[in-house]
Enzyme design. Structure first.
Site, short mmCIF file in Angstrom:
data_model
loop_
_atom_site.label_atom_id
_atom_site.label_comp_id
_atom_site.label_asym_id
_atom_site.label_seq_id
_atom_site.Cartn_x
_atom_site.Cartn_y
_atom_site.Cartn_z
CG ASP A 38 -0.42 4.65 -7.24
OD1 ASP A 38 0.33 4.55 -6.25
OD2 ASP A 38 -1.59 5.10 -7.17
CD GLU B 59 -0.63 0.21 -0.55
OE1 GLU B 59 -1.86 0.20 -0.41
OE2 GLU B 59 0.07 1.21 -0.30
C1 6LW Z 1 -2.63 2.77 -4.24
C2 6LW Z 1 -1.74 2.11 -3.31
C3 6LW Z 1 -0.94 3.26 -2.95
O1 6LW Z 1 -3.70 2.05 -4.69
O2 6LW Z 1 -1.76 4.32 -2.82
O3 6LW Z 1 1.13 4.18 -2.73
C4 6LW Z 1 -3.00 3.93 -3.38
N1 6LW Z 1 0.31 3.23 -2.94
O4 6LW Z 1 -0.97 1.10 -3.81
C5 6LW Z 1 -3.57 5.05 -4.16
O5 6LW Z 1 -2.60 5.57 -5.02
#
Ligand code: 6LW
Length: 506
Positions: A15, A169
């Site tokens: 991240d 996300e």
């Molecule tokens: C993070 C989300 C993700 O919050 O995994 O790969 C989660 N993306 O955006 C935890 O790293």
């Protein structure tokens, strides 16, 4: 042509979020249940990164409950610099939700947390020309906030659901020219991970999806780097654009296993008709112009300093009284706080495994203690090389099963413990005197991603106690968001570690 190799920050560093201040770039990563939280790195060229600290280095900032589950705690951060101040915003999923901290200098000190009561995870910050601060969270929900008080002034406004992949996300909002670009990820953080984009004239929308979404994904390919996503953008001082993102490097037989967690990669970005284009992410790319190699850092920590180096992390906390650099100067002394590595609360100080092939050694005085080295994914997945009462043992904890797989008597007093990790196709090491290695029992020689060999040195002799298949310390087996961490521990009494050496090979 000058090139750089990916990943640019190897090991469990997922991240990534990046910002530039003049010629300097700063980058942060998630830290989950580990303390201190949110490692922060500096680079002049986006390729060579040096860890300069941890943003959340006071337990009060982190707020990790003692029973926070593995892969709970602190999720994806965003790092931004605005009006002379650094901002890091993130989510503690085990306690306080979304919060931000600020600092004048990236090394810290960082402020106490300011809670932001917005729904979702993966919070982002962006400012408009009028000074309004926009906070975007997963699900692509945009809120206007006061970053100093945490007050939510407007929203959340759901602005875009992505192209249909699961878990929209990792949003990041950028004001570039006349447009607000919303970069986000979807498809989940596993093999289908993808980066998509939309743009609008205002943070509130309406957003128009990019014409070539996803703008980056490795799903369904046989590329060595997989799960590419959770990206952030930065413009270097020379005007070129770059993307940092997470990816994995699975190894072994199908379905393949990744053991180093999700790592940080760098890939160039081009602009075509007003939209960014990125990827595929290669193991080797043409380097950014501002090439700035760093002096080699020693792989060995002699524990001669007054403070612990920033790469040392501990699950859920590192209580005063559980460790000391002063008690026996030049040594790291650990005191037991819990009787087993199988549950939270034990004393463990470790660092991320950052290479598929590496050698870890530590010299310790285990007199009167139960202490050793452990390679861990979490409390239910770890291999331990332990010394207690004249005996060195290798213990494997895999899910509900715990077994001592090898033992060897050792003389009293200080000794060196060693772990060698090798990708599976590398032949086993030669040893001075082989211990009893039962390959059938330990599963080595199958199709795992790697092999871990555990040895003890007594005098000039190195005795190999056991070799274990590494697949059981992979994310595919253990689940979760982290990666392997290798460290020193004590579960009974006190032990002093004279040095710890980590040597990675490419
Ligand atoms: C993070 C989300 C993700 O919050 O995994 O790969 C989660 N993306 O955006 C935890 O790293």
């Amino acid at each position: 042509m000058r090139t750089y190799d990916n990943p640019v920050i190897s090991g469990f560093h997922p991240d990534p979020s990046v910002c530039r201040v003049g010629e300097d770039h700063y980058l942060v990563c998630s830290s989950f249940e580990y303390f201190p939280g949110v490692p922060i790195f500096h680079s002049r060229d986006l390729v060579h990164w040096r860890q300069i600290g941890n943003v959340l280095d006071r337990p009060s900032q982190l707020g990790l409950p003692p029973d926070a589950p593995a892969s709970g705690g602190v999720y994806a951060p965003t790092l931004r610099h605005h009006d002379g101040l650094f901002y890091m915003i993130t989510t503690n999923v085990s306690a306080r939700g979304n919060f931000l901290v600020t600092a004048e200098r990236p090394e810290g000190p960082w402020s106490d947390p300011v809670r932001i009561d917005v729904p979702g995870i993966d919070p982002d910050l962006a400012w408009d020309d009028d000074g309004n601060c926009w906070c975007t969270t997963s699900g692509n929900q945009v809120s206007r906030i006061d970053p100093l008080t945490g007050a939510v002034l407007e929203g959340p406004i759901p602005v875009w659901s992505g192209t249909g992949g699961k878990y929209p996300e990792a949003p990041h909002l950028f004001h570039i020219g006349e447009w607000w670009y919303l970069l986000m990820s979807e498809g989940g953080t596993e093999r289908a991970h993808a980066v998509s984009i939309a743009r609008a004239r205002s943070p509130r929308g309406p957003y128009e999806p990019g014409p070539a979404n996803p703008i980056l994904t490795h799903r369904g390919t046989d590329r060595p780097i997989q799960s590419t996503g959770h990206a952030d953008l930065v413009q270097a001082a020379d005007g070129t654009w770059w993307m940092v993102l997470l990816g994995t490097r699975p190894r072994g037989h199908t379905p393949e296993f990744h053991v180093l967690g999700r790592e940080t990669f760098l890939t160039p970005v081009r602009w075509v008709d007003g939209w960014p284009v990125a990827g595929p992410v290669e193991e080797r790319h043409a380097a950014p112009a501002a090439w700035h190699p760093l002096p080699a850092e020693s792989s060995r920590d002699d524990f001669d300093g007054a403070v612990l180096a920033p790469q040392w992390i501990s699950p859920r906390g590192r209580p005063d009284g559980s460790w000391s650099l002063a008690e026996r100067p030049g040594r790291l002394t650990l005191h037991a706080t819990g009787p087993t590595l199988d549950r939270p609360g034990h004393t463990f100080i470790g660092r991320r495994q950052q290479h598929h092939d590496c050698r870890i050694a530590a010299h310790l005085d285990p007199t009167g203690a139960r202490a050793g080295l452990s390679v861990r994914l979490d409390e239910a997945h770890h291999y331990d090389l332990e010394v207690h009462d004249g005996q060195a043992s290798v213990i494997a904890r895999i899910g509900p099963l715990r077994r001592c797989v090898a033992g060897h008597p050792v003389p009293p007093g200080p000794l060196t413990l060693e772990i060698r990790v090798r990708t599976a196709d590398v032949p086993p090491p030669t040893v001075t005197r082989p211990g009893e290695v039962d390959r059938e029992r330990t599963g080595v020689g199958g199709h795992g991603p790697d092999t871990l060999a555990f040895s003890v040195h007594t005098g000039d002799e190195r005795v190999l106690l056991a070799e274990l298949d590494g697949r059981y310390l992979s994310t595919e087996v253990a689940t979760g968001f982290t990666g392997r961490v290798i460290g020193m521990y004590v579960t009974e009494g006190s032990a002093a570690f004279d040095w710890f050496d980590y040597e990675g090979t490419a």
